[in-house]
Write an enzyme that holds these catalytic residues in place. Structure first.
Site, PDB file in Angstrom:
ATOM      1  N   SER A  59      10.483 -19.522   7.427  1.00  0.00           N
ATOM      2  CA  SER A  59      10.879 -21.859   7.719  1.00  0.00           C
ATOM      3  C   SER A  59      12.142 -21.803   7.059  1.00  0.00           C
ATOM      4  CB  SER A  59       9.351 -22.108   7.376  1.00  0.00           C
ATOM      5  OG  SER A  59       9.509 -23.397   7.092  1.00  0.00           O
ATOM      6  N   VAL A  64      14.280 -19.658   0.104  1.00  0.00           N
ATOM      7  CA  VAL A  64      14.995 -18.375   0.835  1.00  0.00           C
ATOM      8  C   VAL A  64      15.938 -18.448   1.658  1.00  0.00           C
ATOM      9  CG1 VAL A  64      14.351 -15.842   1.324  1.00  0.00           C
ATOM     10  CG2 VAL A  64      13.181 -16.300  -0.818  1.00  0.00           C
ATOM     11  N   CYS A  65      14.939 -18.845   3.168  1.00  0.00           N
ATOM     12  CA  CYS A  65      15.463 -19.358   4.198  1.00  0.00           C
ATOM     13  C   CYS A  65      16.295 -20.392   4.397  1.00  0.00           C
ATOM     14  CB  CYS A  65      14.135 -19.711   4.967  1.00  0.00           C
ATOM     15  SG  CYS A  65      12.964 -18.499   5.456  1.00  0.00           S
ATOM     16  N   ASP A  66      16.285 -21.057   3.579  1.00  0.00           N
ATOM     17  CA  ASP A  66      17.509 -22.320   2.882  1.00  0.00           C
ATOM     18  C   ASP A  66      18.938 -21.694   2.469  1.00  0.00           C
ATOM     19  OD1 ASP A  66      19.047 -24.074   1.272  1.00  0.00           O
ATOM     20  OD2 ASP A  66      18.113 -25.180   1.996  1.00  0.00           O
ATOM     21  N   THR A  69      20.000 -19.220   5.806  1.00  0.00           N
ATOM     22  CA  THR A  69      20.791 -20.392   6.537  1.00  0.00           C
ATOM     23  C   THR A  69      22.367 -20.923   6.026  1.00  0.00           C
ATOM     24  OG1 THR A  69      18.488 -20.470   7.668  1.00  0.00           O
ATOM     25  CG2 THR A  69      20.051 -21.752   8.606  1.00  0.00           C
TER      26      THR A  69
END
Length: 172
Positions: A59, A64-66, A69
Site C-alpha cells: 500500500s 516502506v512503500c512510500d 515509490t
C-alpha cells in the site's frame, strides 16, 4: 486452481501464503490488466517495446512503500525511457491522491483491486490479506523478465541498486 506458496513471504516475521507462480529471470513476463488512476484499464502490453520496472507493493500509504515509490521516482530521471509501474491493491483514487501529495510524477501507480490479475500472474498476492507482497520485476523490450526479486519480508525494502542496474543495462 492457482498455485499457492505457503511461507512465500512474511509480515513482521509471520509467514504468509503467496498466490501464483514464483517467476524467475528468463521467464516471459505475463500480461495483465489493472486499473489506472483514471479508472481505465492498463495492461503490460500497452508499454510493449520499452524497458519496464514493475514494483508490487502492499500500500502506498505505508512507510516502506512510500519510501520505495519515492526512491524509484527519483531514479527515473536517470533511467531515460524506462517505464516504472508501481502496482498495489489500493483504490485508484487513493493512489492518485497519494501521488499528488508526494509529488510523484514519473512512477505510474496502478491498482490491482478488481480481480488481482497482476498478483496471481506474478505470484505476489498475499492470500490471507488480499494485498500485494513486495517484489520488483524488470521486463525487457521483448517482454522477458530480466530481473526478479521477491522481498522475503514485507517490511523490508527491495534491492534498488540491482533493479536499477538491470534496467540500465537493457536501456543502453
Amino acid at each position: 486452481m492457482a498455485i499457492e506458496r505457503p511461507g512465500g513471504t512474511t509480515m513482521r516475521g509471520n509467514p504468509l501464503t503467496l498466490v501464483g507462480p514464483q517467476l524467475k529471470a528468463g521467464d516471459p513476463a505475463p500480461d495483465f490488466t489493472v486499473t489506472g488512476n483514471d479508472m481505465k484499464p492498463v495492461s503490460l502490453s500497452d508499454s510493449a517495446g520499452k524497458v519496464r520496472i514493475i514494483c508490487a507493493i502492499p500500500s502506498v500509504d505505508t512507510p516502506v512503500c512510500d519510501t520505495e515509490t519515492r526512491k524509484f521516482n527519483q531514479e527515473a530521471a536517470a533511467l531515460g525511457d524506462v517505464k516504472i509501474l508501481t502496482i498495489s491493491c489500493d483504490l485508484p483514487f487513493a493512489q492518485k491522491r497519494w501521488c499528488a501529495a508526494a509529488g510523484i510524477d514519473k512512477v505510474v501507480t496502478l491498482s490491482d483491486y478488481r480481480d488481482r490479475a497482476f498478483g496471481t500472474a506474478y505470484g505476489t498476492l498475499i492470500k490471507e490479506l488480499l494485498i500485494e507482497s513486495r517484489a520488483v520485476f524488470v521486463v525487457d523490450q521483448s517482454g522477458t523478465l530480466r530481473y526478479v526479486e521477491y522481498v522475503p519480508e514485507v517490511a523490508q525494502e527491495p534491492n534498488y541498486a540491482a533493479a536499477i542496474e538491470a534496467a540500465k543495462k537493457l536501456g543502453s
